[in-house]
Design a protein around this motif. Sequence first.
Motif, PDB file in Angstrom:
ATOM      1  N   GLY A 151       0.873  -1.345   0.134  1.00  0.00           N
ATOM      2  CA  GLY A 151      -0.041  -0.212  -0.024  1.00  0.00           C
ATOM      3  C   GLY A 151       0.695   1.309   0.028  1.00  0.00           C
ATOM      4  O   GLY A 151       0.274   2.439  -0.278  1.00  0.00           O
ATOM      5  N   ASP A 152       2.010   1.286   0.331  1.00  0.00           N
ATOM      6  CA  ASP A 152       2.838   2.312   0.209  1.00  0.00           C
ATOM      7  C   ASP A 152       3.089   2.911  -1.119  1.00  0.00           C
ATOM      8  O   ASP A 152       3.090   2.302  -2.160  1.00  0.00           O
ATOM      9  N   CYS A 211       6.159  -4.435 -11.776  1.00  0.00           N
ATOM     10  CA  CYS A 211       6.896  -4.958 -10.977  1.00  0.00           C
ATOM     11  C   CYS A 211       6.563  -4.462  -9.559  1.00  0.00           C
ATOM     12  O   CYS A 211       6.669  -5.219  -8.591  1.00  0.00           O
ATOM     13  N   LEU A 212       6.792  -3.136  -9.683  1.00  0.00           N
ATOM     14  CA  LEU A 212       6.325  -2.435  -8.372  1.00  0.00           C
ATOM     15  C   LEU A 212       4.889  -2.837  -7.954  1.00  0.00           C
ATOM     16  O   LEU A 212       4.971  -3.006  -6.541  1.00  0.00           O
ATOM     17  N   ARG A 213       4.062  -2.799  -8.681  1.00  0.00           N
ATOM     18  CA  ARG A 213       2.699  -3.017  -8.172  1.00  0.00           C
ATOM     19  C   ARG A 213       2.711  -4.460  -7.746  1.00  0.00           C
ATOM     20  O   ARG A 213       1.852  -4.763  -6.753  1.00  0.00           O
ATOM     21  N   ASP A 214       3.263  -5.520  -8.387  1.00  0.00           N
ATOM     22  CA  ASP A 214       3.406  -6.855  -7.778  1.00  0.00           C
ATOM     23  C   ASP A 214       3.704  -7.051  -6.460  1.00  0.00           C
ATOM     24  O   ASP A 214       3.601  -7.776  -5.983  1.00  0.00           O
ATOM     25  N   GLN A 215       4.807  -5.980  -6.016  1.00  0.00           N
ATOM     26  CA  GLN A 215       5.186  -5.992  -4.459  1.00  0.00           C
ATOM     27  C   GLN A 215       4.104  -5.414  -3.622  1.00  0.00           C
ATOM     28  O   GLN A 215       4.498  -5.530  -2.354  1.00  0.00           O
ATOM     29  N   GLY A 216       2.960  -4.877  -4.189  1.00  0.00           N
ATOM     30  CA  GLY A 216       2.121  -4.347  -3.395  1.00  0.00           C
ATOM     31  C   GLY A 216       2.116  -2.847  -3.084  1.00  0.00           C
ATOM     32  O   GLY A 216       1.315  -2.413  -2.484  1.00  0.00           O
ATOM     33  N   TRP A 217       2.976  -2.251  -3.994  1.00  0.00           N
ATOM     34  CA  TRP A 217       3.170  -0.786  -3.811  1.00  0.00           C
ATOM     35  C   TRP A 217       2.263  -0.260  -4.445  1.00  0.00           C
ATOM     36  O   TRP A 217       1.833  -0.525  -5.849  1.00  0.00           O
ATOM     37  N   GLN A 218       1.751   1.164  -4.489  1.00  0.00           N
ATOM     38  CA  GLN A 218       0.995   2.283  -5.097  1.00  0.00           C
ATOM     39  C   GLN A 218       1.935   2.960  -5.994  1.00  0.00           C
ATOM     40  O   GLN A 218       3.058   3.358  -5.605  1.00  0.00           O
ATOM     41  N   PHE A 222       9.153  16.247  -0.743  1.00  0.00           N
ATOM     42  CA  PHE A 222       8.706  16.932   0.678  1.00  0.00           C
ATOM     43  C   PHE A 222       7.046  16.199   1.007  1.00  0.00           C
ATOM     44  O   PHE A 222       6.609  16.752   1.844  1.00  0.00           O
ATOM     45  N   ASP A 223       6.519  15.344   0.024  1.00  0.00           N
ATOM     46  CA  ASP A 223       5.287  14.854   0.194  1.00  0.00           C
ATOM     47  C   ASP A 223       5.409  13.668   1.209  1.00  0.00           C
ATOM     48  O   ASP A 223       5.864  12.929   1.020  1.00  0.00           O
ATOM     49  N   PRO A 224       4.647  13.662   2.345  1.00  0.00           N
ATOM     50  CA  PRO A 224       4.773  12.762   3.607  1.00  0.00           C
ATOM     51  C   PRO A 224       4.118  11.540   3.063  1.00  0.00           C
ATOM     52  O   PRO A 224       4.303  10.477   3.908  1.00  0.00           O
ATOM     53  N   THR A 225       3.194  11.491   1.953  1.00  0.00           N
ATOM     54  CA  THR A 225       2.617  10.314   1.539  1.00  0.00           C
ATOM     55  C   THR A 225       3.444   9.518   0.640  1.00  0.00           C
ATOM     56  O   THR A 225       3.122   8.208   0.382  1.00  0.00           O
TER      57      THR A 225
END
Length: 345
Positions: A26-27, A52-59, A89-92
């Motif tokens: 979800g990160d 590949c990044l999405r397959d790790q579960g990341w947004q 600088f975006d904390p999300t």
Amino acid sequence: MKQASLEVYPQEQAPVMVFPAPLRPGDRVAVTAFSSGVPALLHQQLDLALQCLRDQGWQVVEGACLRGEFQDASAPAAERLAELNHFLFDPTIRAILPPWGGERAIELLAGIDFAALARLPPKWLAGISDVSTLAVPLTLLSGWATLHGPNLFDLGDPRREEENSALLHALHHGLPPSQSRYSAFWRWDAPGERYPTTLRVLGAQTALMAGRLIGGCLDTLSRLQGSPYFDLHAFKREPALLYLENCEMRPCELLRALHGLRLSGVLDGLSGLILGRSSGPDVADANVLTYRQALETVLSGLPYPVVVDADIGHVPPQWTLMNGAWAELEVDAGQATLRFEKGCA
């Protein structure tokens, strides 16, 4: 462009390293090309890497400065800087993964507030080549540990699954795994062909070195010598290992770049120096300086071990290295083992 603040650490005090937290499902991971962008012809390969990044579960958060290329950049400098600062600088945003390097990241350095970033939780930055232009100042001036390893664009290449796994391990677990010398490497100019590795120690058969790790692409970092962005004075208050790799320089230009580092004191006071395999052009004429001769001419006589042709840089496969981490490299008769810790061993 307004000069941002650089006064972070006193000269007599080594920066305190802070390490990004492991990425969790979800990160949000930002993808922006703060140097060269990706032309339309290569969008399919880029999409494989993003998947590949999405397959790790990341947004995946795509920046506007990504899917385009004009005059060796993804966008004008002001647009690239604005987008990079937004993600920094975006904390999300938990990680910033450019697709690859390029030529023009140096244009952005004066507009980044490294002192302000030093007061924020660190986020991941990973890549090679011109990514070093940002990664090394982030480590030296903001105290952020950063990654030097396969570029995001390489994650979709099945031939590089083994080395890509080390990069993903670092992002998942917060530190690269122990890595050994790869048994062979392949060159861009000979697709499908692999060549035996030739890692060696100048003037010796063995080497054992340890220290806090810093380095990247020599082509870009040599342009920063003498500036605050590549000032190792405070960093070398602790034992320090420097690694460098050559992308495009011919032997004589490589010689000049390394001599410049010696003259400016960059190579003074190290615990060891590690040179990656060169992807720059070499020569075969006996009357012309070769790559190997250039290295031996400049680096012979240094009072610490010098390892050359390591698994670093533009010639894959490559190790995943962490700037700011404590590293130990052991070399014995061409075999090598690289280990990482966050603190001193």
